[in-house]
Design a protein around this motif. Structure first.
Motif, PDB file in Angstrom:
ATOM      1  N   ARG A 210       0.857  -1.176   0.000  1.00  0.00           N
ATOM      2  CA  ARG A 210       0.000   0.000   0.000  1.00  0.00           C
ATOM      3  C   ARG A 210       0.896   1.229   0.000  1.00  0.00           C
ATOM      4  N   LEU A 211       0.645   2.161  -0.913  1.00  0.00           N
ATOM      5  CA  LEU A 211       1.462   3.358  -1.047  1.00  0.00           C
ATOM      6  C   LEU A 211       0.601   4.583  -0.795  1.00  0.00           C
ATOM      7  N   ARG A 212       1.220   5.607  -0.194  1.00  0.00           N
ATOM      8  CA  ARG A 212       0.482   6.837   0.125  1.00  0.00           C
ATOM      9  C   ARG A 212       1.284   8.051  -0.309  1.00  0.00           C
ATOM     10  N   PHE A 213       0.603   9.001  -0.960  1.00  0.00           N
ATOM     11  CA  PHE A 213       1.210  10.250  -1.395  1.00  0.00           C
ATOM     12  C   PHE A 213       0.239  11.371  -1.042  1.00  0.00           C
ATOM     13  N   GLY A 214       0.552  12.124  -0.003  1.00  0.00           N
ATOM     14  CA  GLY A 214      -0.405  13.123   0.455  1.00  0.00           C
ATOM     15  C   GLY A 214      -1.709  12.452   0.829  1.00  0.00           C
ATOM     16  N   GLU A 215      -2.808  12.872   0.215  1.00  0.00           N
ATOM     17  CA  GLU A 215      -4.122  12.284   0.485  1.00  0.00           C
ATOM     18  C   GLU A 215      -4.460  11.146  -0.479  1.00  0.00           C
ATOM     19  N   LEU A 216      -3.525  10.832  -1.386  1.00  0.00           N
ATOM     20  CA  LEU A 216      -3.753   9.758  -2.350  1.00  0.00           C
ATOM     21  C   LEU A 216      -3.180   8.448  -1.810  1.00  0.00           C
ATOM     22  N   GLU A 217      -4.012   7.402  -1.759  1.00  0.00           N
ATOM     23  CA  GLU A 217      -3.579   6.108  -1.262  1.00  0.00           C
ATOM     24  C   GLU A 217      -3.879   5.036  -2.316  1.00  0.00           C
ATOM     25  N   VAL A 218      -2.867   4.205  -2.602  1.00  0.00           N
ATOM     26  CA  VAL A 218      -2.990   3.179  -3.631  1.00  0.00           C
ATOM     27  C   VAL A 218      -2.620   1.833  -3.018  1.00  0.00           C
ATOM     28  N   ASP A 219      -3.564   0.900  -3.050  1.00  0.00           N
ATOM     29  CA  ASP A 219      -3.330  -0.457  -2.569  1.00  0.00           C
ATOM     30  C   ASP A 219      -3.077  -1.331  -3.800  1.00  0.00           C
ATOM     31  N   LEU A 220      -1.792  -1.673  -4.024  1.00  0.00           N
ATOM     32  CA  LEU A 220      -1.426  -2.431  -5.220  1.00  0.00           C
ATOM     33  C   LEU A 220      -1.959  -3.855  -5.179  1.00  0.00           C
ATOM     34  N   ALA A 221      -2.109  -4.412  -3.983  1.00  0.00           N
ATOM     35  CA  ALA A 221      -2.600  -5.791  -3.862  1.00  0.00           C
ATOM     36  C   ALA A 221      -4.083  -5.876  -4.199  1.00  0.00           C
ATOM     37  N   ALA A 222      -4.848  -4.961  -3.642  1.00  0.00           N
ATOM     38  CA  ALA A 222      -6.307  -5.013  -3.803  1.00  0.00           C
ATOM     39  C   ALA A 222      -6.808  -4.245  -5.023  1.00  0.00           C
ATOM     40  N   HIS A 223      -5.892  -3.540  -5.722  1.00  0.00           N
ATOM     41  CA  HIS A 223      -6.291  -2.681  -6.847  1.00  0.00           C
ATOM     42  C   HIS A 223      -7.326  -1.650  -6.386  1.00  0.00           C
ATOM     43  N   GLU A 224      -7.059  -1.040  -5.232  1.00  0.00           N
ATOM     44  CA  GLU A 224      -7.964  -0.030  -4.685  1.00  0.00           C
ATOM     45  C   GLU A 224      -7.239   1.303  -4.563  1.00  0.00           C
ATOM     46  N   VAL A 225      -7.972   2.368  -4.850  1.00  0.00           N
ATOM     47  CA  VAL A 225      -7.426   3.720  -4.781  1.00  0.00           C
ATOM     48  C   VAL A 225      -8.407   4.587  -4.012  1.00  0.00           C
ATOM     49  N   SER A 226      -7.868   5.441  -3.151  1.00  0.00           N
ATOM     50  CA  SER A 226      -8.707   6.413  -2.458  1.00  0.00           C
ATOM     51  C   SER A 226      -7.977   7.746  -2.405  1.00  0.00           C
ATOM     52  N   CYS A 227      -8.738   8.817  -2.325  1.00  0.00           N
ATOM     53  CA  CYS A 227      -8.166  10.158  -2.214  1.00  0.00           C
ATOM     54  C   CYS A 227      -9.013  10.954  -1.242  1.00  0.00           C
TER      55      CYS A 227
ATOM     56  N   ARG B 251      -0.313   2.851 -11.494  1.00  0.00           N
ATOM     57  CA  ARG B 251       0.654   1.986 -10.832  1.00  0.00           C
ATOM     58  C   ARG B 251       2.080   2.324 -11.271  1.00  0.00           C
ATOM     59  N   VAL B 252       2.288   2.492 -12.577  1.00  0.00           N
ATOM     60  CA  VAL B 252       3.626   2.826 -13.072  1.00  0.00           C
ATOM     61  C   VAL B 252       4.126   4.110 -12.409  1.00  0.00           C
ATOM     62  N   LEU B 253       3.266   5.102 -12.311  1.00  0.00           N
ATOM     63  CA  LEU B 253       3.679   6.393 -11.755  1.00  0.00           C
ATOM     64  C   LEU B 253       3.941   6.313 -10.251  1.00  0.00           C
ATOM     65  N   VAL B 254       3.077   5.620  -9.504  1.00  0.00           N
ATOM     66  CA  VAL B 254       3.266   5.579  -8.047  1.00  0.00           C
ATOM     67  C   VAL B 254       4.451   4.705  -7.650  1.00  0.00           C
ATOM     68  N   GLU B 255       4.800   3.732  -8.498  1.00  0.00           N
ATOM     69  CA  GLU B 255       5.952   2.893  -8.182  1.00  0.00           C
ATOM     70  C   GLU B 255       7.274   3.613  -8.438  1.00  0.00           C
ATOM     71  N   HIS B 256       7.220   4.756  -9.159  1.00  0.00           N
ATOM     72  CA  HIS B 256       8.433   5.519  -9.458  1.00  0.00           C
ATOM     73  C   HIS B 256       8.160   7.008  -9.233  1.00  0.00           C
ATOM     74  N   PRO B 257       7.840   7.408  -7.988  1.00  0.00           N
ATOM     75  CA  PRO B 257       7.510   8.814  -7.723  1.00  0.00           C
ATOM     76  C   PRO B 257       8.658   9.734  -8.093  1.00  0.00           C
ATOM     77  N   ARG B 258       8.297  10.870  -8.650  1.00  0.00           N
ATOM     78  CA  ARG B 258       9.236  11.925  -9.061  1.00  0.00           C
ATOM     79  C   ARG B 258      10.043  11.557 -10.298  1.00  0.00           C
ATOM     80  N   GLN B 259       9.862  10.370 -10.849  1.00  0.00           N
ATOM     81  CA  GLN B 259      10.557  10.006 -12.084  1.00  0.00           C
ATOM     82  C   GLN B 259       9.696  10.422 -13.264  1.00  0.00           C
TER      83      GLN B 259
END
Length: 232
Positions: free
Chosen positions: A134-151, A167-175
């Protein structure tokens, strides 16, 4: 920020150019992959006899045998993912490689970081259990296992393709990823690259508090898109 997705996965790099092989080893090992190397068809056979890797990164032009022939042999008794890495960028070569059972085809003009991203994408498709988190960026949360996104605490409904792009973008933030890089990572080698801009627009409408002033998916003019941390 490294996702650690490669931890434990074994990659066989089949490449006769020692500099390219070492560069690939450095980038892959930095992401947690275990790397083995072969410089010819004969060495590839020897490495495969010692144990099957999780993925083969396969050069097309080798001193004693074509990478296409190696892939053909592999497909007789193995479903191990194969990503072709070649200096040859013709559509005919790409079609041949994919037609022989290759999972992806990337030309050597790609950056090592893009190759690593493509390796992760192929492994993810072949092994859904790889890299769950599960990845979090500010108020954006991405659960890669469950394919769930919340903001901001509200669930966001995404299509499968929208989720893969995010997924591509959150796995490589700032790239920064160019439009062509994103298209090949998410859609493959063939198609209309303008699709990327359409899907970026859809994602912004769904996840951005103000799509006209994006906080997360930011355009880098003349270069492409990147995911920012949302701390505006």
């Amino acid at each position: 920020m490294s996702t650690g997705e490669g931890t434990g996965a074994s990659i066989l790099v089949v490449e006769d150019d020692e500099q390219i092989a070492e560069l690939m080893r450095d980038f892959l090992e930095a992401e947690g992959f275990r790397v083995r190397h072969a410089a010819s068809g004969r060495e590839t056979s020897e490495q495969l006899e010692r144990g099957r890797p999780d993925l083969v990164l396969l050069d097309v032009m080798l001193p004693d045998e074509s990478g296409f022939e190696i892939c053909r042999r592999l497909r007789r008794d193995s479903s191990v993912p194969v990503l072709f890495l070649s200096a040859r960028d013709s559509d005919a070569d790409k079609i041949r490689g994919l037609g022989l059972g290759g999972d992806d085809y990337i030309v050597k003009s790609a950056t090592p970081a893009e190759v690593v991203a493509r390796v992760k994408a192929v492994l993810r498709r072949s092994s859904p259990a790889c890299g769950l988190q599960r990845l979090r960026f500010g108020e954006l949360e991405v659960d890669l296992a469950a394919h769930e996104v919340s903001c901001e605490g509200r669930p966001i409904e995404l299509t499968a393709r929208e989720f893969e792009l995010l997924r591509v973008l959150v796995e490589h933030p700032r790239q920064v990823f160019s439009r062509d890089q994103l298209f090949e990572l998410v859609w493959g080698s063939f198609g209309d690259r303008s699709t990327v801009a359409v899907y970026v627009g859809r994602l912004r409408q769904k996840i951005e508090p103000d799509p006209a002033r994006p906080r997360y998916i930011v355009t880098v003019w003349g270069a492409g898109y990147r995911l920012d941390l949302g701390g505006r």
